[in-house]
Design a protein around this motif. Structure first.
Motif, PDB file in Angstrom:
ATOM      1  N   HIS A 137       0.860  -1.180   0.000  1.00  0.00           N
ATOM      2  CA  HIS A 137       0.000   0.000   0.000  1.00  0.00           C
ATOM      3  C   HIS A 137       0.897   1.232   0.000  1.00  0.00           C
ATOM      4  CE1 HIS A 137       0.482  -1.438   4.205  1.00  0.00           C
ATOM      5  NE2 HIS A 137       0.811  -0.188   4.423  1.00  0.00           N
ATOM      6  N   ILE A 138       0.483   2.246  -0.753  1.00  0.00           N
ATOM      7  CA  ILE A 138       1.352   3.396  -0.962  1.00  0.00           C
ATOM      8  C   ILE A 138       0.506   4.646  -1.165  1.00  0.00           C
ATOM      9  CG2 ILE A 138       1.467   3.092  -3.482  1.00  0.00           C
ATOM     10  CD1 ILE A 138       4.489   3.814  -3.254  1.00  0.00           C
ATOM     11  N   LEU A 139       1.021   5.762  -0.722  1.00  0.00           N
ATOM     12  CA  LEU A 139       0.337   7.037  -0.899  1.00  0.00           C
ATOM     13  C   LEU A 139       0.495   7.491  -2.345  1.00  0.00           C
ATOM     14  CD1 LEU A 139      -1.210   9.028   0.966  1.00  0.00           C
ATOM     15  CD2 LEU A 139       0.915  10.324   1.155  1.00  0.00           C
ATOM     16  N   MET A 140      -0.629   7.746  -3.006  1.00  0.00           N
ATOM     17  CA  MET A 140      -0.604   8.093  -4.424  1.00  0.00           C
ATOM     18  C   MET A 140      -0.005   9.476  -4.671  1.00  0.00           C
ATOM     19  SD  MET A 140      -2.203   5.919  -6.677  1.00  0.00           S
ATOM     20  CE  MET A 140      -3.030   6.953  -7.886  1.00  0.00           C
ATOM     21  N   GLY A 168       8.821   3.047  -1.742  1.00  0.00           N
ATOM     22  CA  GLY A 168       8.218   4.312  -2.152  1.00  0.00           C
ATOM     23  C   GLY A 168       8.189   4.525  -3.650  1.00  0.00           C
ATOM     24  N   GLU A 169       8.307   3.435  -4.423  1.00  0.00           N
ATOM     25  CA  GLU A 169       8.293   3.537  -5.884  1.00  0.00           C
ATOM     26  C   GLU A 169       6.939   3.084  -6.422  1.00  0.00           C
ATOM     27  OE1 GLU A 169      12.734   2.585  -7.322  1.00  0.00           O
ATOM     28  OE2 GLU A 169      11.881   1.037  -6.008  1.00  0.00           O
ATOM     29  N   PHE A 170       6.475   3.763  -7.465  1.00  0.00           N
ATOM     30  CA  PHE A 170       5.134   3.531  -8.001  1.00  0.00           C
ATOM     31  C   PHE A 170       5.187   3.707  -9.512  1.00  0.00           C
ATOM     32  CE2 PHE A 170       0.950   5.234  -9.268  1.00  0.00           C
ATOM     33  CZ  PHE A 170       0.092   4.295  -8.718  1.00  0.00           C
ATOM     34  N   THR A 171       4.604   2.753 -10.260  1.00  0.00           N
ATOM     35  CA  THR A 171       4.642   2.840 -11.720  1.00  0.00           C
ATOM     36  C   THR A 171       3.265   2.618 -12.325  1.00  0.00           C
ATOM     37  OG1 THR A 171       5.109   0.489 -12.102  1.00  0.00           O
ATOM     38  CG2 THR A 171       7.002   1.938 -11.745  1.00  0.00           C
ATOM     39  N   LYS A 186       8.835   8.156  -7.521  1.00  0.00           N
ATOM     40  CA  LYS A 186       9.673   7.671  -6.425  1.00  0.00           C
ATOM     41  C   LYS A 186       9.482   8.556  -5.193  1.00  0.00           C
ATOM     42  CE  LYS A 186      13.832  10.304  -7.705  1.00  0.00           C
ATOM     43  NZ  LYS A 186      15.281  10.219  -7.987  1.00  0.00           N
ATOM     44  N   ASP A 187      10.049   8.097  -4.082  1.00  0.00           N
ATOM     45  CA  ASP A 187      10.021   8.828  -2.808  1.00  0.00           C
ATOM     46  C   ASP A 187       8.601   9.064  -2.301  1.00  0.00           C
ATOM     47  OD1 ASP A 187      12.809   8.992  -2.889  1.00  0.00           O
ATOM     48  OD2 ASP A 187      12.757  10.876  -4.015  1.00  0.00           O
ATOM     49  N   LEU A 188       7.698   8.123  -2.583  1.00  0.00           N
ATOM     50  CA  LEU A 188       6.347   8.207  -2.038  1.00  0.00           C
ATOM     51  C   LEU A 188       6.302   7.557  -0.655  1.00  0.00           C
ATOM     52  CD1 LEU A 188       4.277   7.295  -5.246  1.00  0.00           C
ATOM     53  CD2 LEU A 188       4.891   9.568  -4.390  1.00  0.00           C
ATOM     54  N   ILE A 189       5.249   7.839   0.084  1.00  0.00           N
ATOM     55  CA  ILE A 189       5.123   7.337   1.457  1.00  0.00           C
ATOM     56  C   ILE A 189       4.318   6.043   1.471  1.00  0.00           C
ATOM     57  CG2 ILE A 189       4.171   7.824   3.748  1.00  0.00           C
ATOM     58  CD1 ILE A 189       4.612  10.791   3.167  1.00  0.00           C
ATOM     59  N   ILE A 229     -12.855  16.441  -5.914  1.00  0.00           N
ATOM     60  CA  ILE A 229     -13.192  16.766  -4.523  1.00  0.00           C
ATOM     61  C   ILE A 229     -11.952  17.198  -3.738  1.00  0.00           C
ATOM     62  CG2 ILE A 229     -15.191  15.244  -4.487  1.00  0.00           C
ATOM     63  CD1 ILE A 229     -13.534  13.212  -2.950  1.00  0.00           C
ATOM     64  N   ASN A 230     -10.824  17.344  -4.444  1.00  0.00           N
ATOM     65  CA  ASN A 230      -9.585  17.797  -3.820  1.00  0.00           C
ATOM     66  C   ASN A 230      -9.261  16.974  -2.569  1.00  0.00           C
ATOM     67  OD1 ASN A 230      -7.300  19.399  -3.479  1.00  0.00           O
ATOM     68  ND2 ASN A 230      -8.384  20.898  -2.212  1.00  0.00           N
ATOM     69  N   PRO A 231      -9.057  15.671  -2.737  1.00  0.00           N
ATOM     70  CA  PRO A 231      -8.822  14.810  -1.567  1.00  0.00           C
ATOM     71  C   PRO A 231      -7.556  15.195  -0.820  1.00  0.00           C
ATOM     72  CG  PRO A 231      -8.299  13.646  -3.601  1.00  0.00           C
ATOM     73  CD  PRO A 231      -8.952  14.928  -4.007  1.00  0.00           C
ATOM     74  N   SER A 232      -7.595  14.999   0.488  1.00  0.00           N
ATOM     75  CA  SER A 232      -6.417  15.302   1.293  1.00  0.00           C
ATOM     76  C   SER A 232      -5.322  14.273   1.070  1.00  0.00           C
ATOM     77  CB  SER A 232      -6.791  15.355   2.775  1.00  0.00           C
ATOM     78  OG  SER A 232      -7.386  14.137   3.183  1.00  0.00           O
ATOM     79  N   SER A 233      -5.710  13.037   0.760  1.00  0.00           N
ATOM     80  CA  SER A 233      -4.738  11.986   0.479  1.00  0.00           C
ATOM     81  C   SER A 233      -5.452  10.805  -0.162  1.00  0.00           C
ATOM     82  CB  SER A 233      -4.018  11.536   1.755  1.00  0.00           C
ATOM     83  OG  SER A 233      -4.960  11.151   2.731  1.00  0.00           O
ATOM     84  N   VAL A 234      -4.681  10.001  -0.888  1.00  0.00           N
ATOM     85  CA  VAL A 234      -5.218   8.813  -1.556  1.00  0.00           C
ATOM     86  C   VAL A 234      -4.232   7.670  -1.356  1.00  0.00           C
ATOM     87  CG1 VAL A 234      -5.982   7.788  -3.731  1.00  0.00           C
ATOM     88  CG2 VAL A 234      -6.352  10.232  -3.309  1.00  0.00           C
TER      89      VAL A 234
END
Length: 278
Positions: A137-140, A168-171, A186-189, A229-234
């Motif tokens: 699971h990773i923060l988008m 923290g890598e996402f593709t 890269k460098d995602l949470i 909806i301008n989400p605070s996080s995904v």
């Protein structure tokens, strides 16, 4: 929240309980995508009364565009009163919207939305998907940026492979006989979830090992529309070769590190997109 699902289906289901309102969008034409959302009653209403023979739950099917139109007209109101009633013998949601017009004159606007009250038989058709523990699971990254990428990719392929790791890598990748395109972040949470099994899985899994899942690029595009909806996080949760689940948070004061995936104590939308096995 309603704006983010407006383009998914003409209708949605609202489930009212004593402490929460649930938003459900399923049975979408030509897709198995489902959206389940919830928000605490006290975030929307100062006073709220509900009584029903069904464990004090009321399930309503409404036209999404109609309820959005009413809520938009109430944005500058000083007082809004909503009740379930009948008009000419048919169930409806009646909104009394009090506003201040020119010269500080109060104006009362009454708008009625025709609805369908769901009985126990129809309620049984709505079951939130059960999914296994995620492999990662990773923060988008910001959905506005992702939207630009998908707008280009969707013209080249019907399928999208999403991959991530605990480094923290996402593709995002599409691949056909004639073209292969990949976007790398890269460098995602990777936030901590309050799940012992998932924590153990994270510790045993090498951080650099990717987990991936192929899904419909059209379904993914529909999810990305939640940027409105301008989400605070995904948070993106990947279950290899099974599904990708996206948690879209609509509050700004939530703590990612304290998020409990089972209780979902914060207002959120959950998008379930099943895998496509080639």
């Amino acid at each position: 929240m309603l704006q983010s699902v407006e383009k998914l289906n003409k209708t949605c289901v609202l489930k009212f309980t004593r402490d929460k309102i649930f938003l459900i969008v399923s049975k979408i034409e030509l897709t198995e995508l489902q959206v389940w959302g919830q928000v605490a009653i006290n975030l929307l209403f100062e006073d709220f009364i509900i009584e029903s023979a069904n464990n004090n739950e009321i399930w309503l099917e409404v036209r999404t565009d109609q309820i959005i139109r009413v809520l938009k007209s109430a944005q500058s109101a000083i007082d809004v009163y909503c009740k379930l009633t009948k008009k000419t013998g048919l169930p409806s949601l009646s909104f009394n919207i009090k506003s201040i017009f020119r010269g500080d004159n109060p104006v009362l606007l009454v708008q009625d939305i025709p609805i369908r009250v769901l009985n126990m038989y129809h309620i049984s058709e709505y079951k939130e998907p059960m999914v296994p523990q995620p492999h990662v699971h990773i923060l988008m990254p910001p959905l506005v940026s992702v939207r630009t990428i998908i707008d280009r990719m969707k013209s080249m392929s019907n399928y999208l492979t999403i991959s991530a790791n605990y480094n923290g890598e996402f593709t995002l990748k599409i691949e056909t006989e004639s073209v292969s395109v990949e976007t790398y972040f890269k460098d995602l949470i990777c936030p901590e979830l309050n799940q012992n099994e998932n924590s153990q899985s994270q510790q045993e899994r090498p951080k650099e090992q990717f987990s991936g899942c192929q899904i419909s690029i059209i379904d993914f595009e529909k999810f990305v529309h939640s940027y409105v909806i301008n989400p605070s996080s995904v948070i993106c949760s990947i279950i290899e070769n099974f599904a990708v689940v996206f948690y879209v948070y609509v509050r700004n004061d939530m703590s990612l590190m304290d998020y409990d995936q089972e209780t979902r104590q914060f207002g959120a939308l959950t998008y379930y997109i099943p895998a496509i096995i080639a």
